[in-house]
Design an enzyme around this catalytic site. Structure first.
Site, PDB file in Angstrom:
ATOM      1  N   SER A 197      -3.659  -2.285  -1.363  1.00  0.00           N
ATOM      2  CA  SER A 197      -4.256  -0.954  -1.476  1.00  0.00           C
ATOM      3  C   SER A 197      -5.039  -0.745  -2.763  1.00  0.00           C
ATOM      4  O   SER A 197      -5.852   0.175  -2.851  1.00  0.00           O
ATOM      5  CB  SER A 197      -3.174   0.122  -1.359  1.00  0.00           C
ATOM      6  OG  SER A 197      -2.331   0.115  -2.488  1.00  0.00           O
ATOM      7  N   LYS A 202      -1.216   3.821  -7.443  1.00  0.00           N
ATOM      8  CA  LYS A 202      -2.526   4.350  -7.061  1.00  0.00           C
ATOM      9  C   LYS A 202      -3.251   4.805  -8.332  1.00  0.00           C
ATOM     10  O   LYS A 202      -2.709   4.783  -9.426  1.00  0.00           O
ATOM     11  CB  LYS A 202      -2.392   5.544  -6.109  1.00  0.00           C
ATOM     12  CG  LYS A 202      -1.548   5.307  -4.859  1.00  0.00           C
ATOM     13  CD  LYS A 202      -2.197   4.388  -3.854  1.00  0.00           C
ATOM     14  CE  LYS A 202      -1.315   4.215  -2.616  1.00  0.00           C
ATOM     15  NZ  LYS A 202      -1.820   3.139  -1.730  1.00  0.00           N
TER      16      LYS A 202
END
Length: 241
Positions: A57, A130
């Site tokens: 990701s 993230k």
């Protein structure tokens, strides 16, 4: 007749005293190991912690198998900023259930202890990594279909987004609640980030209290060693909310 040999303490002995030397060596080794474990635990608790990257990701900034160091000084004594890469505890329902690999009780105990004191990197069982796009009070939006992301009405150019990815295929328009962050992965089309949890409590944002810290360096594999710098210029034009 010659006097009997004495030990350093003055007691009769054989002169070499291997048993006493072994005992002293063992005590010193135990003290050194205990001190190292305690120091490692203190560092992990208050300063730094290692984490393992399990997914794609955050490509190409981070790839599967990377180990990163996270500073626990932010949030805390230091602030977090737009553009920081953060590790945070799952707010609830972001991660699928993890099926643990079967280990012997001894191996499982050893792994748990070494992870607890910080000698092994934390796995991703309950943590995600993230990039912060929006701070509390920011309005973060995109029209989707490849449209750029805007923060407080200003379009941001994102150099960290993976080559070949688009800023967002998903439409969203949110104001980040107080005490929360809006986070997105660099590999936008392969990241289940804030955009995909709009219906969750908090509207997809992550509580600041869930943030473990800011990732600042990739330490392993050796050929991947690099500092994770904040792309400050990306967010310089963004006004305060």
């Amino acid at each position: 007749m010659p006097a009997p040999e004495t030990s350093p303490s003055g007691e009769p002995g054989t002169g070499g005293h291997p048993t006493g030397s072994r005992g002293a060596w063992l005590r010193e080794t135990v003290v050194i190991l205990a001190s190292a474990l305690l120091l490692s635990l203190v560092i992990k608790t208050f300063l730094f912690q290692a984490f393992y990257i399990p997914s794609a990701s955050m490509q190409d900034t981070l790839i599967e198998g990377d180990r990163v160091l996270v500073t626990k000084l932010a949030p805390g004594p230091l602030d977090v900023h737009r553009g920081d890469v953060v590790v945070f505890k799952d707010p609830g329902g972001w991660l699928p259930p993890v099926v643990a690999e079967e280990q012997s009780p001894l191996a499982e105990w050893t792994t748990s202890v070494l992870t607890y004191v910080g000698l092994l990197p934390q796995d991703s069982g309950e943590h995600l990594i993230k990039r912060i796009i929006g701070l509390p009070g920011d309005r973060v939006a995109s029209d989707g279909g490849g449209a750029p992301v805007t923060v407080n009405g200003v379009e941001v150019s994102e150099p960290y987004v993976r080559e070949g990815s688009i800023p967002s295929e998903v439409q969203f328009d949110v104001v980040v609640p107080e005490g929360n962050l809006w986070v997105m992965g660099d590999n936008r089309q392969n990241s289940q980030d804030s955009r995909y949890h709009l219906g969750d409590p908090g509207g997809g944002s992550v509580p600041v209290d869930n943030v473990v810290g800011v990732a600042f360096v990739t330490v392993w594999p050796a050929d991947r060693f690099t500092l994770l710098r904040n792309p400050g210029a990306t967010f310089e034009p963004v006004p305060e909310p």
